[in-house]
Design a protein around this motif. Structure first.
Motif, PDB file in Angstrom:
ATOM      1  N   PRO A  44       0.914  -1.150   0.078  1.00  0.00           N
ATOM      2  CA  PRO A  44      -0.018   0.050  -0.095  1.00  0.00           C
ATOM      3  C   PRO A  44       0.676   1.129  -0.145  1.00  0.00           C
ATOM      4  CG  PRO A  44      -0.712  -1.529   1.603  1.00  0.00           C
ATOM      5  CD  PRO A  44       0.522  -2.152   1.209  1.00  0.00           C
ATOM      6  N   VAL A  45       1.964   1.180   0.615  1.00  0.00           N
ATOM      7  CA  VAL A  45       2.725   2.300   0.671  1.00  0.00           C
ATOM      8  C   VAL A  45       3.379   2.712  -0.733  1.00  0.00           C
ATOM      9  CG1 VAL A  45       5.060   3.472   1.471  1.00  0.00           C
ATOM     10  CG2 VAL A  45       3.517   2.036   3.133  1.00  0.00           C
ATOM     11  N   VAL A  46       3.920   1.458  -1.394  1.00  0.00           N
ATOM     12  CA  VAL A  46       4.374   1.914  -2.607  1.00  0.00           C
ATOM     13  C   VAL A  46       3.507   1.883  -3.986  1.00  0.00           C
ATOM     14  CG1 VAL A  46       5.977   0.627  -4.606  1.00  0.00           C
ATOM     15  CG2 VAL A  46       6.390   0.291  -1.960  1.00  0.00           C
ATOM     16  N   GLY A  47       2.266   1.371  -3.540  1.00  0.00           N
ATOM     17  CA  GLY A  47       1.320   1.566  -4.531  1.00  0.00           C
ATOM     18  C   GLY A  47       1.396   0.687  -5.780  1.00  0.00           C
ATOM     19  N   ARG A  48       2.049  -0.508  -5.452  1.00  0.00           N
ATOM     20  CA  ARG A  48       2.180  -1.490  -6.308  1.00  0.00           C
ATOM     21  C   ARG A  48       2.011  -2.945  -5.719  1.00  0.00           C
ATOM     22  NH1 ARG A  48       1.287   2.132  -9.559  1.00  0.00           N
ATOM     23  NH2 ARG A  48       2.322   2.560 -11.521  1.00  0.00           N
ATOM     24  N   GLN A  49       1.647  -3.866  -6.655  1.00  0.00           N
ATOM     25  CA  GLN A  49       1.485  -5.128  -5.802  1.00  0.00           C
ATOM     26  C   GLN A  49       2.220  -6.211  -6.745  1.00  0.00           C
ATOM     27  OE1 GLN A  49      -2.840  -5.974  -5.695  1.00  0.00           O
ATOM     28  NE2 GLN A  49      -2.626  -5.854  -3.360  1.00  0.00           N
ATOM     29  N   ALA A  50       3.094  -7.157  -5.925  1.00  0.00           N
ATOM     30  CA  ALA A  50       3.599  -8.185  -6.639  1.00  0.00           C
ATOM     31  C   ALA A  50       2.593  -9.204  -7.286  1.00  0.00           C
ATOM     32  CB  ALA A  50       4.750  -8.661  -5.835  1.00  0.00           C
ATOM     33  N   ALA A  51       2.910  -9.737  -8.308  1.00  0.00           N
ATOM     34  CA  ALA A  51       1.775 -10.970  -8.525  1.00  0.00           C
ATOM     35  C   ALA A  51       2.212 -12.174  -7.923  1.00  0.00           C
ATOM     36  CB  ALA A  51       1.640 -11.228 -10.103  1.00  0.00           C
ATOM     37  N   THR A  52       3.525 -12.450  -7.606  1.00  0.00           N
ATOM     38  CA  THR A  52       4.045 -13.529  -7.205  1.00  0.00           C
ATOM     39  C   THR A  52       5.520 -13.174  -6.863  1.00  0.00           C
ATOM     40  OG1 THR A  52       4.477 -15.753  -7.373  1.00  0.00           O
ATOM     41  CG2 THR A  52       5.045 -14.277  -9.222  1.00  0.00           C
ATOM     42  N   TRP A  53       5.946 -13.881  -5.761  1.00  0.00           N
ATOM     43  CA  TRP A  53       7.397 -13.840  -5.327  1.00  0.00           C
ATOM     44  C   TRP A  53       7.937 -15.107  -4.758  1.00  0.00           C
ATOM     45  CZ3 TRP A  53       8.149 -15.483  -0.175  1.00  0.00           C
ATOM     46  CH2 TRP A  53       7.192 -15.760   0.548  1.00  0.00           C
ATOM     47  N   GLY A  54       9.183 -14.961  -4.682  1.00  0.00           N
ATOM     48  CA  GLY A  54       9.795 -16.152  -4.432  1.00  0.00           C
ATOM     49  C   GLY A  54      11.230 -15.947  -3.711  1.00  0.00           C
ATOM     50  N   VAL A  55      11.822 -16.910  -2.890  1.00  0.00           N
ATOM     51  CA  VAL A  55      13.128 -16.802  -2.245  1.00  0.00           C
ATOM     52  C   VAL A  55      13.939 -17.959  -2.793  1.00  0.00           C
ATOM     53  CG1 VAL A  55      14.239 -17.392   0.017  1.00  0.00           C
ATOM     54  CG2 VAL A  55      11.800 -16.477  -0.140  1.00  0.00           C
ATOM     55  N   LYS A  56      15.007 -17.442  -3.326  1.00  0.00           N
ATOM     56  CA  LYS A  56      15.914 -18.164  -3.922  1.00  0.00           C
ATOM     57  C   LYS A  56      17.590 -18.018  -3.447  1.00  0.00           C
ATOM     58  CE  LYS A  56      16.205 -16.332  -8.323  1.00  0.00           C
ATOM     59  NZ  LYS A  56      15.850 -16.297  -9.630  1.00  0.00           N
ATOM     60  N   GLN A  57      18.669 -18.755  -3.506  1.00  0.00           N
ATOM     61  CA  GLN A  57      19.945 -18.562  -3.165  1.00  0.00           C
ATOM     62  C   GLN A  57      20.358 -17.572  -4.491  1.00  0.00           C
ATOM     63  OE1 GLN A  57      21.765 -19.849  -0.106  1.00  0.00           O
ATOM     64  NE2 GLN A  57      22.779 -17.885  -0.605  1.00  0.00           N
ATOM     65  N   MET A  58      20.962 -16.338  -4.369  1.00  0.00           N
ATOM     66  CA  MET A  58      21.390 -15.657  -5.297  1.00  0.00           C
ATOM     67  C   MET A  58      23.023 -15.251  -5.054  1.00  0.00           C
ATOM     68  SD  MET A  58      18.418 -13.273  -6.649  1.00  0.00           S
ATOM     69  CE  MET A  58      17.613 -13.026  -5.063  1.00  0.00           C
ATOM     70  N   ARG A  59      23.788 -15.384  -6.021  1.00  0.00           N
ATOM     71  CA  ARG A  59      25.361 -15.210  -5.837  1.00  0.00           C
ATOM     72  C   ARG A  59      25.501 -13.793  -6.058  1.00  0.00           C
ATOM     73  NH1 ARG A  59      29.205 -18.821  -5.575  1.00  0.00           N
ATOM     74  NH2 ARG A  59      30.413 -17.668  -6.706  1.00  0.00           N
ATOM     75  N   THR A  60      24.545 -12.954  -6.724  1.00  0.00           N
ATOM     76  CA  THR A  60      25.228 -11.650  -7.213  1.00  0.00           C
ATOM     77  C   THR A  60      24.195 -10.527  -6.902  1.00  0.00           C
ATOM     78  OG1 THR A  60      24.403 -12.033  -9.504  1.00  0.00           O
ATOM     79  CG2 THR A  60      26.659 -12.389  -8.778  1.00  0.00           C
ATOM     80  N   ARG A  61      22.752 -10.895  -6.361  1.00  0.00           N
ATOM     81  CA  ARG A  61      21.829  -9.882  -6.163  1.00  0.00           C
ATOM     82  C   ARG A  61      21.172 -10.253  -4.699  1.00  0.00           C
ATOM     83  NH1 ARG A  61      22.927  -5.844  -9.583  1.00  0.00           N
ATOM     84  NH2 ARG A  61      23.164  -6.587 -11.842  1.00  0.00           N
ATOM     85  N   TRP A  62      20.666  -8.946  -4.129  1.00  0.00           N
ATOM     86  CA  TRP A  62      19.887  -9.205  -2.927  1.00  0.00           C
ATOM     87  C   TRP A  62      18.464  -9.510  -3.246  1.00  0.00           C
ATOM     88  CZ3 TRP A  62      22.198 -10.460   1.637  1.00  0.00           C
ATOM     89  CH2 TRP A  62      23.404  -9.898   1.815  1.00  0.00           C
TER      90      TRP A  62
END
Length: 238
Positions: A144-162
């Motif tokens: 609500p603060v940003v005014g945008r919604q993610a359609a989906t999300w996930g968690v994964k191990q990434m070597r180069t990005r947060w």
């Protein structure tokens, strides 16, 4: 890859099918510039010269970052959880992890003949479970603060990005390593990726929106910038 000297700097210059020039500074100070196939050398030189100060700034930041410790997943090691240090206690039994807040311990239960890779996988599953429990509440808070919604999300191990954001699919990914960092850092990455649903690029408009949605984002970004995810880590979430 052969290095090219441009504007007094050694550059990994990559020509590929793309619309605009992209500059990345990696851990160790390596500089990579990806450019559209037919970009004149003079345009590349101008692009790099204009960003010389930015390049030096990020090279200096990488020089002061803390490397990730090499872990063996044995009793007595210190393991982070939401930025706090916990003593690892390895026990024999069916694979399971228990967080003991009072004793400041993480109890890792694994079979007697488990390998380092297997113990690491059990710990990773624990961090993933904990992070997945946190994210829905954070999305309810920040969408609500940003005014945008993610359609989906996930968690994964990434070597180069947060974190990353697929704008077309409105899908965000969060790095499993965020469970080891302070909670406000996780919130920063959530807000960062949601903000990309307004603005694809890290331009003045993007950072102005970040100022609007999370005025103290710089503090959390600086905290994440102290950590080396892996050799080749860029400067920020994507």
């Amino acid at each position: 890859m052969p290095l090219t000297t441009i504007a007094g700097l050694e550059i990994d210059l990559v020509r590929k099918r793309m619309r605009s020039l992209r500059l990345t500074v990696y851990a160790g100070g390596r500089i990579r510039v990806a450019v559209p196939l037919n970009t004149p050398v003079a345009a590349v030189e101008q692009f790099i010269a204009a960003r010389h100060a930015w390049i030096e700034k990020h090279q200096q930041q990488f020089a002061t970052r803390e490397p990730q410790p090499s872990l063996q997943y044995t009793s007595g090691e210190q393991h982070p959880y939401q930025s706090r240090s916990y003593e690892l206690v390895v026990e024999t039994g069916r694979a399971h992890v228990t967080l003991d807040e009072a004793a400041r311990q993480i109890r890792l239960r694994v079979p007697t003949d488990s390998t380092l890779a297997q113990r690491e996988a059990v710990m990773a599953a624990f961090y993933r479970q904990q992070l997945k429990q946190l994210v829905p509440e954070l999305l309810l808070k920040w969408e609500p603060v940003v005014g945008r919604q993610a359609a989906t999300w996930g968690v994964k191990q990434m070597r180069t990005r947060w974190g990353t954001c697929n704008i077309g699919a409105r899908r965000i990914w969060l790095n499993l390593e965020l469970m080891k960092r302070p909670l406000p850092c996780l919130e920063y990455v959530v807000v960062h990726e949601l903000t990309h649903l307004h603005e694809r690029l890290h331009n003045a408009r993007f950072w102005s929106l970040m100022d609007q949605f999370m005025p103290d984002w710089r503090t959390h970004k600086a905290e994440l910038n102290r950590i080396h995810l892996a050799p080749g880590t860029p400067a920020d979430a994507d």
